[in-house]
Design a protein around this motif. Structure first.
Motif, mmCIF file in Angstrom:
data_model
loop_
_atom_site.group_PDB
_atom_site.id
_atom_site.type_symbol
_atom_site.label_atom_id
_atom_site.label_comp_id
_atom_site.label_asym_id
_atom_site.label_seq_id
_atom_site.Cartn_x
_atom_site.Cartn_y
_atom_site.Cartn_z
ATOM 1 N N SER A 126 -29.933 -47.391 58.208
ATOM 2 C CA SER A 126 -30.385 -48.698 58.702
ATOM 3 C C SER A 126 -30.181 -48.879 60.209
ATOM 4 O O SER A 126 -30.880 -49.674 60.825
ATOM 5 C CB SER A 126 -29.727 -49.837 57.928
ATOM 6 O OG SER A 126 -28.338 -49.799 58.094
ATOM 7 N N SER A 127 -29.281 -48.133 60.813
ATOM 8 C CA SER A 127 -29.092 -48.255 62.268
ATOM 9 C C SER A 127 -29.881 -47.198 63.036
ATOM 10 O O SER A 127 -29.842 -47.173 64.273
ATOM 11 C CB SER A 127 -27.604 -48.157 62.615
ATOM 12 O OG SER A 127 -27.102 -46.899 62.210
ATOM 13 N N ASN A 128 -30.626 -46.342 62.328
ATOM 14 C CA ASN A 128 -31.371 -45.259 62.988
ATOM 15 C C ASN A 128 -32.876 -45.378 62.783
ATOM 16 O O ASN A 128 -33.594 -44.391 62.914
ATOM 17 C CB ASN A 128 -30.935 -43.893 62.422
ATOM 18 C CG ASN A 128 -29.468 -43.649 62.533
ATOM 19 O OD1 ASN A 128 -28.782 -44.269 63.318
ATOM 20 N ND2 ASN A 128 -28.974 -42.734 61.730
ATOM 21 N N ASN B 238 -33.307 -55.352 58.253
ATOM 22 C CA ASN B 238 -34.583 -54.834 58.732
ATOM 23 C C ASN B 238 -35.609 -55.030 57.627
ATOM 24 O O ASN B 238 -35.306 -54.785 56.453
ATOM 25 C CB ASN B 238 -34.438 -53.354 59.087
ATOM 26 C CG ASN B 238 -35.773 -52.703 59.373
ATOM 27 O OD1 ASN B 238 -36.478 -52.300 58.451
ATOM 28 N ND2 ASN B 238 -36.128 -52.610 60.632
ATOM 29 N N GLU C 184 -38.175 -45.096 60.253
ATOM 30 C CA GLU C 184 -38.775 -46.309 59.701
ATOM 31 C C GLU C 184 -40.128 -46.039 59.056
ATOM 32 O O GLU C 184 -40.452 -46.595 57.998
ATOM 33 C CB GLU C 184 -38.910 -47.355 60.802
ATOM 34 C CG GLU C 184 -39.333 -48.717 60.335
ATOM 35 C CD GLU C 184 -39.240 -49.739 61.442
ATOM 36 O OE1 GLU C 184 -38.682 -50.825 61.182
ATOM 37 O OE2 GLU C 184 -39.705 -49.469 62.567
ATOM 38 N N MET D 156 -27.052 -54.689 59.568
ATOM 39 C CA MET D 156 -28.241 -55.097 60.301
ATOM 40 C C MET D 156 -29.423 -55.165 59.336
ATOM 41 O O MET D 156 -29.741 -54.205 58.655
ATOM 42 C CB MET D 156 -28.503 -54.083 61.410
ATOM 43 C CG MET D 156 -29.777 -54.312 62.159
ATOM 44 S SD MET D 156 -29.922 -53.106 63.488
ATOM 45 C CE MET D 156 -31.675 -52.992 63.572
ATOM 46 N N GLU E 221 -28.855 -47.878 53.270
ATOM 47 C CA GLU E 221 -28.308 -48.991 54.037
ATOM 48 C C GLU E 221 -27.154 -48.557 54.938
ATOM 49 O O GLU E 221 -27.050 -49.005 56.075
ATOM 50 C CB GLU E 221 -27.905 -50.118 53.088
ATOM 51 C CG GLU E 221 -29.119 -50.759 52.442
ATOM 52 C CD GLU E 221 -28.804 -51.658 51.260
ATOM 53 O OE1 GLU E 221 -27.621 -51.807 50.899
ATOM 54 O OE2 GLU E 221 -29.761 -52.206 50.690
ATOM 55 N N SER E 222 -26.300 -47.650 54.472
ATOM 56 C CA SER E 222 -25.153 -47.252 55.288
ATOM 57 C C SER E 222 -25.487 -46.158 56.295
ATOM 58 O O SER E 222 -24.941 -46.147 57.391
ATOM 59 C CB SER E 222 -23.985 -46.811 54.402
ATOM 60 O OG SER E 222 -24.300 -45.623 53.717
#
Length: 157
Positions: free
Chosen positions: A107-109, A3, A130, A1, A103-104
């Protein structure tokens, strides 16, 4: 994903790593007159601060190599070192691996709230993953500029 914050952080990290790869190990250890730190210190410091903001404060597992905090935390300087620092190449490898972990792992949190919220020494309060990564864009770019300045001083000496 994808961002924007992660992409920008990756961009400034790649710029820094690509730039320092061409600097000799000897030049990376020079502390120009009037300065406290060298290029090695700036790279190691970037790593240490990044570990804190991207991983420690977000509750993720950190990867702090032995003695990195002693060598590269805020307020440290090479003239105080009594142990051998890592090489430029070793730090570059760690910096590259560090971005891969962001990234691993993160990136989803990005929108997740961190607890407790973190208040910086300058009074800024960070409450999400973020926001912490956003601060790191500034920090990385500031040290990249410092590295370029040190190299310019060395070249003009």
């Amino acid at each position: 994903m994808s961002n924007f914050v992660v992409d920008q952080l990756g961009f400034v990290r790649r710029q820094t790593v690509d730039y320092v790869r061409s600097i000799s190990d000897a030049d990376a250890e020079i502390i120009p007159a009037g300065l406290k730190n060298n290029i090695i210190w700036n790279l190691g410091h970037m790593y240490v601060v990044f570990e804190k903001f991207a991983f420690q404060l977000t509750g993720e597992e950190t990867n702090d190599p032995a003695n990195f905090s002693k060598l590269f935390s805020p307020g440290t300087k090479p003239s105080d070192w009594d142990i051998e620092p890592p090489t430029k190449s070793q730090i570059i490898n760690l910096l590259t691996e560090q971005m891969e972990r962001v990234e691993s792992v993160l990136s989803s949190n990005l929108k997740e709230e961190i607890n407790p919220h973190y208040k910086s020494s300058t009074g800024n309060t960070y409450s999400t993953v973020e926001q912490l990564l956003g601060f790191l864009i500034y920090h990385e770019a500031m040290h990249f500029a410092t590295i370029k300045n040190i190299k310019s001083i060395i070249n003009n000496s």
